[in-house]
Scaffold this motif. Structure first.
Motif, PDB file in Angstrom:
ATOM      1  N   GLU A 185      13.015 -26.742 -10.302  1.00  0.00           N
ATOM      2  CA  GLU A 185      13.600 -25.782 -11.242  1.00  0.00           C
ATOM      3  C   GLU A 185      12.750 -25.751 -12.496  1.00  0.00           C
ATOM      4  O   GLU A 185      12.413 -26.804 -13.040  1.00  0.00           O
ATOM      5  CB  GLU A 185      15.026 -26.197 -11.597  1.00  0.00           C
ATOM      6  N   ASN A 186      12.396 -24.567 -12.955  1.00  0.00           N
ATOM      7  CA  ASN A 186      11.723 -24.406 -14.241  1.00  0.00           C
ATOM      8  C   ASN A 186      12.818 -24.169 -15.272  1.00  0.00           C
ATOM      9  O   ASN A 186      13.518 -23.171 -15.219  1.00  0.00           O
ATOM     10  CB  ASN A 186      10.747 -23.230 -14.192  1.00  0.00           C
ATOM     11  N   VAL A 187      12.956 -25.113 -16.207  1.00  0.00           N
ATOM     12  CA  VAL A 187      14.081 -25.111 -17.127  1.00  0.00           C
ATOM     13  C   VAL A 187      13.592 -24.939 -18.565  1.00  0.00           C
ATOM     14  O   VAL A 187      12.815 -25.754 -19.070  1.00  0.00           O
ATOM     15  CB  VAL A 187      14.886 -26.430 -17.006  1.00  0.00           C
ATOM     16  N   SER A 188      14.033 -23.857 -19.210  1.00  0.00           N
ATOM     17  CA  SER A 188      13.688 -23.583 -20.600  1.00  0.00           C
ATOM     18  C   SER A 188      14.509 -22.394 -21.075  1.00  0.00           C
ATOM     19  O   SER A 188      15.113 -21.688 -20.266  1.00  0.00           O
ATOM     20  CB  SER A 188      12.195 -23.243 -20.727  1.00  0.00           C
ATOM     21  N   ASP A 189      14.475 -22.147 -22.383  1.00  0.00           N
ATOM     22  CA  ASP A 189      15.039 -20.889 -22.892  1.00  0.00           C
ATOM     23  C   ASP A 189      13.944 -19.825 -22.971  1.00  0.00           C
ATOM     24  O   ASP A 189      14.206 -18.690 -23.326  1.00  0.00           O
ATOM     25  CB  ASP A 189      15.727 -21.088 -24.242  1.00  0.00           C
ATOM     26  N   PRO A 202      15.898 -21.142 -13.017  1.00  0.00           N
ATOM     27  CA  PRO A 202      15.959 -22.347 -12.180  1.00  0.00           C
ATOM     28  C   PRO A 202      16.706 -22.158 -10.867  1.00  0.00           C
ATOM     29  O   PRO A 202      16.316 -22.731  -9.848  1.00  0.00           O
ATOM     30  CB  PRO A 202      16.663 -23.383 -13.061  1.00  0.00           C
ATOM     31  N   GLU A 203      17.747 -21.340 -10.860  1.00  0.00           N
ATOM     32  CA  GLU A 203      18.506 -21.140  -9.622  1.00  0.00           C
ATOM     33  C   GLU A 203      17.686 -20.380  -8.576  1.00  0.00           C
ATOM     34  O   GLU A 203      17.999 -20.421  -7.384  1.00  0.00           O
ATOM     35  CB  GLU A 203      19.846 -20.454  -9.888  1.00  0.00           C
ATOM     36  N   ILE A 204      16.634 -19.704  -9.015  1.00  0.00           N
ATOM     37  CA  ILE A 204      15.743 -19.021  -8.075  1.00  0.00           C
ATOM     38  C   ILE A 204      14.568 -19.923  -7.699  1.00  0.00           C
ATOM     39  O   ILE A 204      14.230 -20.037  -6.524  1.00  0.00           O
ATOM     40  CB  ILE A 204      15.256 -17.670  -8.647  1.00  0.00           C
ATOM     41  N   THR A 205      13.948 -20.569  -8.690  1.00  0.00           N
ATOM     42  CA  THR A 205      12.770 -21.391  -8.379  1.00  0.00           C
ATOM     43  C   THR A 205      13.099 -22.495  -7.379  1.00  0.00           C
ATOM     44  O   THR A 205      12.269 -22.819  -6.527  1.00  0.00           O
ATOM     45  CB  THR A 205      12.134 -22.017  -9.633  1.00  0.00           C
ATOM     46  N   ARG A 206      14.285 -23.034  -7.441  1.00  0.00           N
ATOM     47  CA  ARG A 206      14.622 -24.117  -6.496  1.00  0.00           C
ATOM     48  C   ARG A 206      14.635 -23.618  -5.056  1.00  0.00           C
ATOM     49  O   ARG A 206      14.425 -24.379  -4.142  1.00  0.00           O
ATOM     50  CB  ARG A 206      15.946 -24.773  -6.877  1.00  0.00           C
ATOM     51  N   ARG A 207      14.843 -22.325  -4.865  1.00  0.00           N
ATOM     52  CA  ARG A 207      14.967 -21.772  -3.505  1.00  0.00           C
ATOM     53  C   ARG A 207      13.619 -21.613  -2.804  1.00  0.00           C
ATOM     54  O   ARG A 207      13.569 -21.594  -1.580  1.00  0.00           O
ATOM     55  CB  ARG A 207      15.714 -20.457  -3.545  1.00  0.00           C
ATOM     56  N   TYR A 208      12.531 -21.477  -3.548  1.00  0.00           N
ATOM     57  CA  TYR A 208      11.222 -21.347  -2.889  1.00  0.00           C
ATOM     58  C   TYR A 208      10.246 -22.447  -3.299  1.00  0.00           C
ATOM     59  O   TYR A 208       9.219 -22.641  -2.665  1.00  0.00           O
ATOM     60  CB  TYR A 208      10.593 -19.970  -3.167  1.00  0.00           C
ATOM     61  N   GLY A 239       7.226 -21.695 -28.293  1.00  0.00           N
ATOM     62  CA  GLY A 239       7.430 -22.940 -29.028  1.00  0.00           C
ATOM     63  C   GLY A 239       8.444 -23.867 -28.387  1.00  0.00           C
ATOM     64  O   GLY A 239       8.480 -25.059 -28.687  1.00  0.00           O
ATOM     65  N   SER A 240       9.281 -23.333 -27.501  1.00  0.00           N
ATOM     66  CA  SER A 240      10.285 -24.160 -26.827  1.00  0.00           C
ATOM     67  C   SER A 240       9.633 -25.041 -25.771  1.00  0.00           C
ATOM     68  O   SER A 240       8.578 -24.720 -25.233  1.00  0.00           O
ATOM     69  CB  SER A 240      11.332 -23.278 -26.134  1.00  0.00           C
ATOM     70  N   SER A 241      10.300 -26.125 -25.463  1.00  0.00           N
ATOM     71  CA  SER A 241       9.821 -26.977 -24.376  1.00  0.00           C
ATOM     72  C   SER A 241      10.313 -26.415 -23.043  1.00  0.00           C
ATOM     73  O   SER A 241      11.224 -25.596 -22.996  1.00  0.00           O
ATOM     74  CB  SER A 241      10.317 -28.409 -24.566  1.00  0.00           C
ATOM     75  N   TRP A 242       9.668 -26.837 -21.969  1.00  0.00           N
ATOM     76  CA  TRP A 242      10.114 -26.491 -20.622  1.00  0.00           C
ATOM     77  C   TRP A 242       9.900 -27.711 -19.742  1.00  0.00           C
ATOM     78  O   TRP A 242       9.082 -28.579 -20.048  1.00  0.00           O
ATOM     79  CB  TRP A 242       9.399 -25.251 -20.082  1.00  0.00           C
ATOM     80  N   GLU A 243      10.670 -27.792 -18.688  1.00  0.00           N
ATOM     81  CA  GLU A 243      10.551 -28.880 -17.723  1.00  0.00           C
ATOM     82  C   GLU A 243      10.545 -28.321 -16.312  1.00  0.00           C
ATOM     83  O   GLU A 243      11.241 -27.360 -16.017  1.00  0.00           O
ATOM     84  CB  GLU A 243      11.726 -29.861 -17.843  1.00  0.00           C
ATOM     85  N   HIS A 244       9.765 -28.952 -15.475  1.00  0.00           N
ATOM     86  CA  HIS A 244       9.696 -28.642 -14.048  1.00  0.00           C
ATOM     87  C   HIS A 244      10.399 -29.803 -13.356  1.00  0.00           C
ATOM     88  O   HIS A 244       9.862 -30.908 -13.285  1.00  0.00           O
ATOM     89  CB  HIS A 244       8.224 -28.533 -13.645  1.00  0.00           C
ATOM     90  N   VAL A 245      11.635 -29.554 -12.897  1.00  0.00           N
ATOM     91  CA  VAL A 245      12.522 -30.614 -12.420  1.00  0.00           C
ATOM     92  C   VAL A 245      12.687 -30.516 -10.907  1.00  0.00           C
ATOM     93  O   VAL A 245      13.019 -29.445 -10.386  1.00  0.00           O
ATOM     94  CB  VAL A 245      13.908 -30.509 -13.102  1.00  0.00           C
ATOM     95  N   ARG A 246      12.472 -31.626 -10.227  1.00  0.00           N
ATOM     96  CA  ARG A 246      12.682 -31.670  -8.774  1.00  0.00           C
ATOM     97  C   ARG A 246      14.150 -31.388  -8.502  1.00  0.00           C
ATOM     98  O   ARG A 246      15.038 -32.052  -9.036  1.00  0.00           O
ATOM     99  CB  ARG A 246      12.285 -33.045  -8.230  1.00  0.00           C
ATOM    100  N   ALA A 247      14.447 -30.374  -7.706  1.00  0.00           N
ATOM    101  CA  ALA A 247      15.819 -30.002  -7.373  1.00  0.00           C
ATOM    102  C   ALA A 247      16.386 -31.005  -6.370  1.00  0.00           C
ATOM    103  O   ALA A 247      15.655 -31.710  -5.691  1.00  0.00           O
ATOM    104  CB  ALA A 247      15.859 -28.591  -6.802  1.00  0.00           C
TER     105      ALA A 247
END
Length: 154
Positions: free
Chosen positions: A38-42, A28-34, A46-54
């Motif tokens: 932020e793509n947030v997940s482990d 996420p600390e990289i995706t927010r820069r371009y 099977g895990s969930s992920w979220e695409h969060v507006r920085a």
């Protein structure tokens, strides 16, 4: 009646390494820069992920599940608007295939299982080219494109 689906495939070549490209998608600390998100997940299958507006509002824009994660060569996720998260039939799929190609990386992004004619399908035709161009610029120059900037007044 089965829904009609469509898919899009985008290929770009980036002067980078597979490890750096995978990190740029998953950290996420990289995706927010371009991307401005932020793509947030482990990143475990099977895990969930979220695409969060920085930034200040921190709005969740897209949700899904991790289908496959094989760093640094492959990431497969489902993709849905938050309001459609409970309906698996409304989810599409995004596959990031990252290949070492001599002194660069061939990144192939396939977004499939999209409902043909849907708002999501229409958005993807403009969104992915801009995001991938910004990713390429970021990894090659250290600066992403201002793809979410507002037009400047003349």
């Amino acid at each position: 009646m089965a829904r009609e689906t469509t898919s899009f495939v985008y290929v770009t070549y980036i002067l980078s390494t597979p490890e750096k490209v995978f990190e740029a998608i998953a950290r996420p600390e990289i995706t927010r820069r371009y991307w401005g998100h932020e793509n947030v997940s482990d990143w475990k299958p099977g895990s969930s992920w979220e695409h969060v507006r920085a930034g200040g509002e921190r709005t969740v824009k897209v949700v899904g599940k991790v289908v496959e994660a094989t760093p640094p060569t492959r990431l497969v996720i489902t993709w849905a608007a938050p309001g459609q998260a409970a309906d698996p039939a409304s989810h599409s799929r995004v596959t990031f295939a990252i290949e070492d190609c001599e002194n660069m990386v061939r990144l192939t992004v396939t977004h499939d299982e999209l409902e043909a004619g849907s708002d999501m399908a229409k958005t993807m035709t403009k969104g992915w080219p801009a995001v991938l161009s910004s990713l390429k610029s970021f990894l090659e120059t250290g600066r992403g494109l201002d793809i979410f900037g507002k037009p400047k007044a003349a």
